[in-house]
Design a protein around this motif. Structure first.
Motif, PDB file in Angstrom:
ATOM      1  N   ALA A  35       5.187 -22.776  40.981  1.00  9.99           N
ATOM      2  CA  ALA A  35       6.462 -22.643  41.543  1.00  9.99           C
ATOM      3  C   ALA A  35       7.313 -21.724  40.830  1.00  9.99           C
ATOM      4  N   ALA A  36       7.224 -21.595  39.527  1.00  9.36           N
ATOM      5  CA  ALA A  36       7.990 -20.861  38.775  1.00  9.36           C
ATOM      6  C   ALA A  36       7.819 -19.442  38.965  1.00  9.36           C
ATOM      7  N   PRO A  41      12.375 -18.845  37.542  1.00  7.51           N
ATOM      8  CA  PRO A  41      12.119 -19.683  36.772  1.00  7.51           C
ATOM      9  C   PRO A  41      13.085 -20.763  36.503  1.00  7.51           C
ATOM     10  N   ASP A  42      14.334 -20.416  37.065  1.00 10.74           N
ATOM     11  CA  ASP A  42      15.496 -21.276  36.947  1.00 10.74           C
ATOM     12  C   ASP A  42      15.673 -22.525  38.105  1.00 10.74           C
ATOM     13  N   LEU A  49      10.722 -25.288  42.643  1.00 12.68           N
ATOM     14  CA  LEU A  49      10.426 -25.739  41.149  1.00 12.68           C
ATOM     15  C   LEU A  49      11.576 -26.770  40.857  1.00 12.68           C
ATOM     16  N   ARG A  50      12.452 -26.891  41.443  1.00 12.34           N
ATOM     17  CA  ARG A  50      13.462 -28.007  41.292  1.00 12.34           C
ATOM     18  C   ARG A  50      12.699 -29.510  41.490  1.00 12.34           C
ATOM     19  N   LEU A  51      12.102 -29.330  42.742  1.00  7.34           N
ATOM     20  CA  LEU A  51      11.508 -30.684  43.011  1.00  7.34           C
ATOM     21  C   LEU A  51      10.130 -30.862  42.171  1.00  7.34           C
ATOM     22  N   ILE A  70       7.090 -24.134  32.523  1.00  3.29           N
ATOM     23  CA  ILE A  70       7.773 -23.040  33.352  1.00  3.29           C
ATOM     24  C   ILE A  70       7.471 -21.566  32.309  1.00  3.29           C
ATOM     25  N   LYS A  71       7.734 -21.729  31.159  1.00  2.38           N
ATOM     26  CA  LYS A  71       7.639 -20.438  30.363  1.00  2.38           C
ATOM     27  C   LYS A  71       5.816 -19.792  30.710  1.00  2.38           C
TER      28      LYS A  71
END
Length: 246
Positions: A35-36, A41-42, A49-51, A70-71
């Motif tokens: 997702a990121a 990446p935020d 990504l939030r989900l 995420i990184k």
């Protein structure tokens, strides 16, 4: 406002109890990384990504593991995953959708096909069963958040399409494209949800007997045990009597 699938409730409880934490975290981490990589990446600027992060937190994934996933999306060593859907039939002619995320399509296809065969199913072609499901957003709240009428009104106000409530909890459904917006709107009224994700929702459920349900459970559990498989959905249900024996 029908009650949620008894089979889905059993699967939910079993998943929480039986799923190896390391395997669950691996699947969640993969979704976060993908997702990121596909967006920002935020999490605040990337709905998917939030989900994914929300699902990870619901599973009690440590904050540092989430941040590492995420990184990893911006690192040169991150695997190049492909999302793919498999469709087939299990024992009793039950339709099954398998969603996978893999860095080796040949390996995953071979594993999924052999698992279907081993447990009495048949892998079909893309589109062979998905027409019997709707792709929707699903938001889950515990029963303690409120009575069915209260949750229904909140869901309608938030733009949801349907609600299923029973003693296990509340499942709110909305258009797949509206999941993030509906989830955010509900959070302001009902608080943070237990889960918020895209699912394949069966248009109809076929009730099966104990023997067929047990065979289906073995097939589904074997599919879910594959590291490349992210989710498995089937269009069957069981009676209360059968559920008590599973």
């Amino acid at each position: 406002m029908a009650g949620h699938s008894k089979w889905a409730n059993i699967q939910h409880r079993k998943g929480r109890q039986d799923a190896a934490r390391s395997k669950l975290f691996s699947k969640l981490s993969k979704e976060i990384t993908v997702a990121a990589k596909m967006g920002d990446p935020d999490p605040e600027k990337n709905p998917r990504l939030r989900l994914a992060v929300k699902a990870a937190r619901a599973a009690s994934m440590p904050k540092d593991v989430i941040e590492r996933a995420i990184k990893k999306s911006s690192g040169g060593d991150s695997a190049d995953y492909t999302e793919i859907r498999y469709e087939g039939y299990g024992p009793g002619g039950i339709a099954i959708i398998v969603e996978a995320m893999t860095d080796n399509l040949n390996r995953t296809a071979s594993n999924v096909r052999s698992t279907f065969t081993k447990y009495g199913g048949n892998l079909g072609t893309t589109g062979s069963v998905s027409y019997m499901f709707d792709r929707v957003g699903e938001i889950k709240y515990p029963a303690s958040v409120g009575d069915p009428d209260t949750v229904l009104m909140a869901a309608i106000e938030a733009g949801a399409d349907d609600v299923e409530s029973d003693e296990e909890g509340h499942w709110i459904y909305c258009a797949d494209t509206e999941l993030s917006a509906v989830s955010d709107a509900l959070e302001k009224v009902l608080g943070e949800s237990e889960e918020s994700k895209l699912v394949w929702r069966p248009q109809n459920r076929t009730q099966v007997d104990l023997e067929t349900a047990q065979k289906l459970m073995k097939l589904i559990e074997a599919l879910e045990d594959d590291d490349d498989v992210q989710s498995v959905t089937a269009n069957f249900d069981v009676s209360e009597e059968t559920a008590a024996q599973l």
